[in-house]
Scaffold this motif. Sequence first.
Motif, mmCIF file in Angstrom:
data_model
loop_
_atom_site.group_PDB
_atom_site.id
_atom_site.type_symbol
_atom_site.label_atom_id
_atom_site.label_comp_id
_atom_site.label_asym_id
_atom_site.label_seq_id
_atom_site.Cartn_x
_atom_site.Cartn_y
_atom_site.Cartn_z
ATOM 1 N N ARG A 1 44.879 33.811 33.109
ATOM 2 C CA ARG A 1 45.003 34.025 31.659
ATOM 3 C C ARG A 1 43.607 34.139 31.056
ATOM 4 N NH1 ARG A 1 48.761 29.736 32.712
ATOM 5 N NH2 ARG A 1 50.835 30.644 32.771
ATOM 6 N N LYS A 2 43.495 35.002 30.071
ATOM 7 C CA LYS A 2 42.232 35.191 29.346
ATOM 8 C C LYS A 2 42.547 35.191 27.858
ATOM 9 C CE LYS A 2 39.462 36.583 32.857
ATOM 10 N NZ LYS A 2 38.159 36.066 33.187
ATOM 11 N N ILE A 3 41.627 34.650 27.075
ATOM 12 C CA ILE A 3 41.744 34.741 25.627
ATOM 13 C C ILE A 3 40.812 35.846 25.152
ATOM 14 C CG2 ILE A 3 40.019 32.951 25.159
ATOM 15 C CD1 ILE A 3 41.905 32.152 22.761
ATOM 16 N N VAL A 4 41.306 36.690 24.271
ATOM 17 C CA VAL A 4 40.513 37.804 23.761
ATOM 18 C C VAL A 4 39.554 37.257 22.696
ATOM 19 C CG1 VAL A 4 40.560 40.060 22.653
ATOM 20 C CG2 VAL A 4 42.393 39.405 24.248
ATOM 21 N N LYS A 5 38.251 37.369 23.004
ATOM 22 C CA LYS A 5 37.204 36.843 22.127
ATOM 23 C C LYS A 5 36.501 37.992 21.404
ATOM 24 C CE LYS A 5 35.799 34.710 25.814
ATOM 25 N NZ LYS A 5 35.111 33.959 26.831
ATOM 26 N N PRO A 6 35.718 37.684 20.377
ATOM 27 C CA PRO A 6 35.029 38.751 19.623
ATOM 28 C C PRO A 6 34.213 39.694 20.501
ATOM 29 C CG PRO A 6 34.847 36.681 18.440
ATOM 30 C CD PRO A 6 35.493 36.361 19.776
ATOM 31 N N GLY A 7 33.561 39.192 21.541
ATOM 32 C CA GLY A 7 32.756 40.033 22.420
ATOM 33 C C GLY A 7 33.572 40.961 23.303
ATOM 34 N N ASP A 8 34.900 40.794 23.309
ATOM 35 C CA ASP A 8 35.800 41.622 24.120
ATOM 36 C C ASP A 8 36.372 42.801 23.341
ATOM 37 O OD1 ASP A 8 35.521 39.709 26.209
ATOM 38 O OD2 ASP A 8 37.179 38.528 25.378
ATOM 39 N N ARG B 1 36.553 46.141 29.289
ATOM 40 C CA ARG B 1 36.603 44.698 29.562
ATOM 41 C C ARG B 1 37.876 44.361 30.325
ATOM 42 N NH1 ARG B 1 32.702 41.814 29.290
ATOM 43 N NH2 ARG B 1 32.420 41.728 27.069
ATOM 44 N N LEU B 2 38.983 44.953 29.901
ATOM 45 C CA LEU B 2 40.254 44.697 30.574
ATOM 46 C C LEU B 2 40.215 45.182 32.022
ATOM 47 C CD1 LEU B 2 43.089 43.598 30.407
ATOM 48 C CD2 LEU B 2 43.806 45.737 29.332
ATOM 49 N N LEU B 3 39.611 46.344 32.253
ATOM 50 C CA LEU B 3 39.488 46.847 33.624
ATOM 51 C C LEU B 3 38.589 45.944 34.469
ATOM 52 C CD1 LEU B 3 39.308 50.670 32.951
ATOM 53 C CD2 LEU B 3 41.239 49.347 33.859
ATOM 54 N N GLU B 4 37.559 45.384 33.857
ATOM 55 C CA GLU B 4 36.701 44.416 34.557
ATOM 56 C C GLU B 4 37.525 43.201 34.994
ATOM 57 O OE1 GLU B 4 33.017 41.374 33.487
ATOM 58 O OE2 GLU B 4 33.476 43.010 32.119
ATOM 59 N N TRP B 5 38.353 42.691 34.101
ATOM 60 C CA TRP B 5 39.197 41.538 34.426
ATOM 61 C C TRP B 5 40.181 41.884 35.549
ATOM 62 C CZ3 TRP B 5 40.783 40.098 28.718
ATOM 63 C CH2 TRP B 5 39.696 39.521 28.067
ATOM 64 N N ILE B 6 40.757 43.088 35.490
ATOM 65 C CA ILE B 6 41.710 43.521 36.521
ATOM 66 C C ILE B 6 41.018 43.645 37.867
ATOM 67 C CG2 ILE B 6 43.110 45.483 37.289
ATOM 68 C CD1 ILE B 6 43.824 45.880 34.275
ATOM 69 N N GLU C 1 40.344 40.217 39.254
ATOM 70 C CA GLU C 1 41.589 39.576 39.706
ATOM 71 C C GLU C 1 42.074 40.192 41.015
ATOM 72 O OE1 GLU C 1 44.734 36.793 39.427
ATOM 73 O OE2 GLU C 1 42.835 36.936 38.376
ATOM 74 N N ALA C 2 41.982 41.522 41.132
ATOM 75 C CA ALA C 2 42.384 42.193 42.373
ATOM 76 C C ALA C 2 41.514 41.733 43.538
ATOM 77 C CB ALA C 2 42.306 43.712 42.211
ATOM 78 N N ALA C 3 40.219 41.606 43.296
ATOM 79 C CA ALA C 3 39.306 41.137 44.353
ATOM 80 C C ALA C 3 39.646 39.706 44.763
ATOM 81 C CB ALA C 3 37.861 41.235 43.880
ATOM 82 N N SER D 1 38.977 36.407 53.501
ATOM 83 C CA SER D 1 37.598 36.862 53.701
ATOM 84 C C SER D 1 37.045 37.366 52.378
ATOM 85 C CB SER D 1 37.549 37.992 54.724
ATOM 86 O OG SER D 1 36.253 38.548 54.771
ATOM 87 N N ASN D 2 35.759 37.130 52.148
ATOM 88 C CA ASN D 2 35.148 37.671 50.937
ATOM 89 C C ASN D 2 34.543 39.054 51.168
ATOM 90 O OD1 ASN D 2 32.917 37.013 52.413
ATOM 91 N ND2 ASN D 2 32.005 35.654 50.898
ATOM 92 N N ARG D 3 34.779 39.624 52.319
ATOM 93 C CA ARG D 3 34.267 40.958 52.641
ATOM 94 C C ARG D 3 35.307 42.017 52.237
ATOM 95 N NH1 ARG D 3 29.687 40.639 55.264
ATOM 96 N NH2 ARG D 3 29.787 42.810 55.876
ATOM 97 N N VAL D 4 35.581 42.074 50.936
ATOM 98 C CA VAL D 4 36.599 42.967 50.396
ATOM 99 C C VAL D 4 35.999 43.729 49.215
ATOM 100 C CG1 VAL D 4 38.868 43.049 49.296
ATOM 101 C CG2 VAL D 4 38.431 41.361 51.080
ATOM 102 N N VAL D 5 36.274 45.025 49.151
ATOM 103 C CA VAL D 5 35.776 45.844 48.043
ATOM 104 C C VAL D 5 36.910 46.685 47.458
ATOM 105 C CG1 VAL D 5 33.404 45.993 48.910
ATOM 106 C CG2 VAL D 5 35.075 47.724 49.593
ATOM 107 N N THR D 6 36.717 47.087 46.215
ATOM 108 C CA THR D 6 37.671 47.984 45.570
ATOM 109 C C THR D 6 37.385 49.408 46.038
ATOM 110 O OG1 THR D 6 37.630 46.575 43.610
ATOM 111 C CG2 THR D 6 38.593 48.774 43.358
ATOM 112 N N LYS D 7 38.391 50.070 46.574
ATOM 113 C CA LYS D 7 38.261 51.440 47.048
ATOM 114 C C LYS D 7 38.803 52.438 46.022
ATOM 115 C CE LYS D 7 38.282 54.954 50.027
ATOM 116 N NZ LYS D 7 37.163 55.819 50.072
ATOM 117 N N TYR D 8 39.916 52.083 45.383
ATOM 118 C CA TYR D 8 40.620 53.053 44.545
ATOM 119 C C TYR D 8 41.437 52.336 43.479
ATOM 120 C CZ TYR D 8 44.149 56.592 43.374
ATOM 121 O OH TYR D 8 44.973 57.464 42.709
ATOM 122 N N MET D 9 41.482 52.929 42.309
ATOM 123 C CA MET D 9 42.363 52.468 41.250
ATOM 124 C C MET D 9 43.078 53.707 40.711
ATOM 125 S SD MET D 9 41.369 49.846 38.169
ATOM 126 C CE MET D 9 40.649 48.512 39.098
#
Length: 130
Positions: free
Chosen positions: A6-13, A24-29, A32-34, A43-51
């Motif tokens: 959960r995230k609260i939408v703040k003025p900087g968002d 900002r929303l895509l950054e959060w997504i 979360e996917a990672a 494993s932390n050896r995971v990267v985003t390939k495609y959205m």
Amino acid sequence: MRYHTRKIVKPGDLNPNNTLFGGRLLEWIDEEAALYAVIQLESNRVVTKYMSEINFVSSALQGDIVEIGMDVVKFGRSSLVLKCEVRNKLTRKTIIQVDNITMVYLDENGKPAPHGKTKIEYVRDRLALN
């Protein structure tokens, strides 16, 4: 769909329209996917390939609480395909949907490698095995 964060939408968002900035929303997504993929693939050896195409359904305002849901679409040889929905926690109104987020497991040389996973595993089940 399981909602994990959960995230609260703040003025900087906010964007100039005083609604949640899509970037900002895509950054959060992406984060979360990672996290989801790291936990599933152990494993932390995971990267985003495609959205895939992103469908903004509604907006969020300052002070709204949004929750991010992830679900597995499929386990590939070296990938994990997820789908995502972000919704307003209180109204349950969908804000955005992403049908395909492909995360790839990498070996020590940074190349895609088999991860050996075939189904969703829950941390509570892993702990019960130890």
